[in-house]
Design a protein around this motif. Structure first.
Motif, mmCIF file in Angstrom:
data_model
loop_
_atom_site.group_PDB
_atom_site.id
_atom_site.type_symbol
_atom_site.label_atom_id
_atom_site.label_comp_id
_atom_site.label_asym_id
_atom_site.label_seq_id
_atom_site.Cartn_x
_atom_site.Cartn_y
_atom_site.Cartn_z
ATOM 1 N N ALA A 1 0.970 -1.209 -0.076
ATOM 2 C CA ALA A 1 -0.111 -0.128 0.037
ATOM 3 C C ALA A 1 0.847 1.249 -0.119
ATOM 4 N N SER A 2 0.313 2.322 0.776
ATOM 5 C CA SER A 2 0.675 3.783 0.512
ATOM 6 C C SER A 2 2.414 3.838 0.358
ATOM 7 N N VAL A 3 2.977 3.720 1.288
ATOM 8 C CA VAL A 3 4.447 4.015 1.290
ATOM 9 C C VAL A 3 5.086 3.232 0.181
ATOM 10 N N GLU A 4 4.786 1.740 0.071
ATOM 11 C CA GLU A 4 5.544 1.121 -1.023
ATOM 12 C C GLU A 4 5.023 1.893 -2.561
ATOM 13 N N ASN A 5 3.792 2.145 -2.640
ATOM 14 C CA ASN A 5 3.134 2.622 -3.873
ATOM 15 C C ASN A 5 3.993 3.982 -4.165
ATOM 16 N N LEU A 6 4.127 4.667 -3.511
ATOM 17 C CA LEU A 6 4.826 6.041 -3.790
ATOM 18 C C LEU A 6 6.230 5.844 -3.861
ATOM 19 N N ASN A 7 6.791 5.113 -3.285
ATOM 20 C CA ASN A 7 8.398 4.804 -3.692
ATOM 21 C C ASN A 7 8.581 4.242 -5.105
ATOM 22 N N SER B 1 0.534 9.987 4.003
ATOM 23 C CA SER B 1 1.862 9.415 3.429
ATOM 24 C C SER B 1 2.130 10.319 2.302
ATOM 25 N N VAL B 2 1.242 10.543 1.383
ATOM 26 C CA VAL B 2 1.621 11.304 0.218
ATOM 27 C C VAL B 2 2.392 12.781 0.773
ATOM 28 N N LYS B 3 1.971 13.391 1.793
ATOM 29 C CA LYS B 3 2.353 14.565 2.358
ATOM 30 C C LYS B 3 4.089 14.442 2.636
ATOM 31 N N LEU B 4 4.344 13.103 3.591
ATOM 32 C CA LEU B 4 5.459 12.927 3.894
ATOM 33 C C LEU B 4 6.463 12.477 2.905
ATOM 34 N N PHE C 1 10.661 7.311 3.425
ATOM 35 C CA PHE C 1 11.022 8.287 2.274
ATOM 36 C C PHE C 1 12.203 8.800 2.204
ATOM 37 N N LYS C 2 13.563 7.883 1.788
ATOM 38 C CA LYS C 2 14.638 8.338 2.047
ATOM 39 C C LYS C 2 15.200 10.116 1.725
ATOM 40 N N ALA C 3 14.377 10.378 0.711
ATOM 41 C CA ALA C 3 14.657 11.681 0.017
ATOM 42 C C ALA C 3 13.175 12.190 -0.586
ATOM 43 N N PRO C 4 12.989 13.416 -0.715
ATOM 44 C CA PRO C 4 11.755 13.830 -1.364
ATOM 45 C C PRO C 4 11.334 13.117 -2.645
ATOM 46 N N LEU C 5 10.135 12.682 -2.914
ATOM 47 C CA LEU C 5 9.947 11.956 -4.002
ATOM 48 C C LEU C 5 9.312 13.048 -5.051
ATOM 49 N N ASP C 6 10.230 13.835 -5.585
ATOM 50 C CA ASP C 6 9.918 14.773 -6.475
ATOM 51 C C ASP C 6 9.248 14.684 -7.723
ATOM 52 N N LYS C 7 9.091 13.217 -8.160
ATOM 53 C CA LYS C 7 8.387 13.047 -9.471
ATOM 54 C C LYS C 7 6.780 12.825 -9.237
ATOM 55 N N LEU C 8 6.445 12.889 -8.076
ATOM 56 C CA LEU C 8 5.015 12.570 -7.684
ATOM 57 C C LEU C 8 4.273 13.780 -8.268
#
Length: 318
Positions: free
Chosen positions: A69-75, A91-94, A104-111
């Motif tokens: 789910a959320s965390v894995e999906n975003l990565n 999770s999206v915000k974090l 999230f080791k670094a900001p996920l800037d492609k989301l």
């Protein structure tokens, strides 16, 4: 023309024809939809979206992937290993901020955002046999808080913190998906489970029809302490077997998220077909009944994908 030249020309023409015949056709656009465990709400909604997109968007092939789910999906989205995902708002915000503790080791800037969809309700359910009737009763009991570093588990940590408690207050903490948590409760190996999901999630329905259960409210002072993006919510009486009264809790909105490498046209179509086929999506899971176009941008913690933005402009929302 000499016979040698004629043979050369024939050979060239044959090779050209063969080359044309072997040239690959234009590849279909691929949409991998990242969801969650099969007993949650994300998965059936992903299946519903997959069918809608395959039927309504020309040249698109779809696939549904079960995940944590959320965390894995975003990565996975950040890595380009999916085109669309469901994820919890916190999770999206974090993920956008790059919170290492949340996974999230670094900001996920492609989301990029597609739409706010339906709220997840924090649903805490215990076996009647456990004697748990309220949140404080969880002390000294065993609880599953969702898969490790999942959106559900992030919710659990936040709620415990707001209640002035930690996992150390439990006799045992399990980090398990919804269905596995339910099986342990049925087998008297676990007292309770906290699940962040849409109302009527199949795992809790299954549990409530198998044994006597007690829905556990999240206290009002905890709701207040949590603050945004959490909101006060109610699990209506009758949502689960044996639930005779409303149960107060908190909810957090889910989002459909994509990434910046997805084409504007595809993101536009994914947004359009979502909102123009909501009855079909509701048939996949009744949580979709809470998806409203007018709420599509509410609380969006990410920049919108330009394709989604185009659709909302067409609808006069921007």
């Amino acid at each position: 023309m000499s016979s040698i030249n004629r043979r050369s020309l024939v050979t060239l023409l044959a090779a050209t024809a063969m080359g044309l015949s072997l040239a690959p056709a234009k590849a279909d656009e691929f949409v991998n939809i990242l969801t969650g465990g099969t007993s949650g709400v994300y998965y059936p909604l992903g299946v519903g979206l997959s069918k809608i997109y395959a039927e309504k968007i020309d040249g698109v092939r779809t696939q549904v992937q079960s995940t944590k789910a959320s965390v894995e999906n975003l990565n996975l989205l950040q890595q380009g290993k999916g085109e669309l995902a469901l994820a919890l708002g916190d999770s999206v915000k974090l993920a956008w901020e790059g919170d290492a503790e949340a996974g999230f080791k670094a900001p996920l800037d492609k989301l990029r955002g597609i739409a706010a969809v339906y709220p997840n309700y924090i649903q805490i359910v215990a076996s009647k046999e456990s004697g748990i009737t309220n949140f404080a009763d969880l002390k000294g009991k065993s609880l599953s808080v969702g898969a490790a570093k999942s959106g559900t588990e992030l919710n659990a940590r936040k709620i415990f913190d707001a209640a002035g408690m930690t996992y150390d207050d439990l006799s045992k903490t399990e980090y398990l998906p919804f269905s596995e948590s339910v099986e342990l409760i049925k087998n008297r190996q676990l007292d309770a489970t906290l699940q962040s999901a849409g109302l009527g999630v199949s795992s809790i329905k299954d549990l409530s029809t198998s044994i006597d259960v007690q829905m556990v409210a999240v206290p009002e002072d905890v709701v207040t302490a949590l603050g945004a993006p959490y909101i006060a919510a109610t699990i209506p009486a009758g949502t689960y077997n044996g639930q005779d009264s409303d149960v107060g809790t908190v909810a957090v909105v889910n989002f459909l998220v994509t990434h910046s490498d997805v084409s504007d046209d595809l993101a536009y179509e994914m947004t359009k077909q979502l909102f123009e086929n909501l009855p079909d999506l509701e048939a996949a899971h009744n949580a979709a009944a809470q998806i409203k176009l007018e709420n599509a941008m509410n609380g969006m913690p990410l920049p919108l994908h330009p394709g989604a933005e185009r659709y909302y402009k067409e609808k006069g929302m921007m």
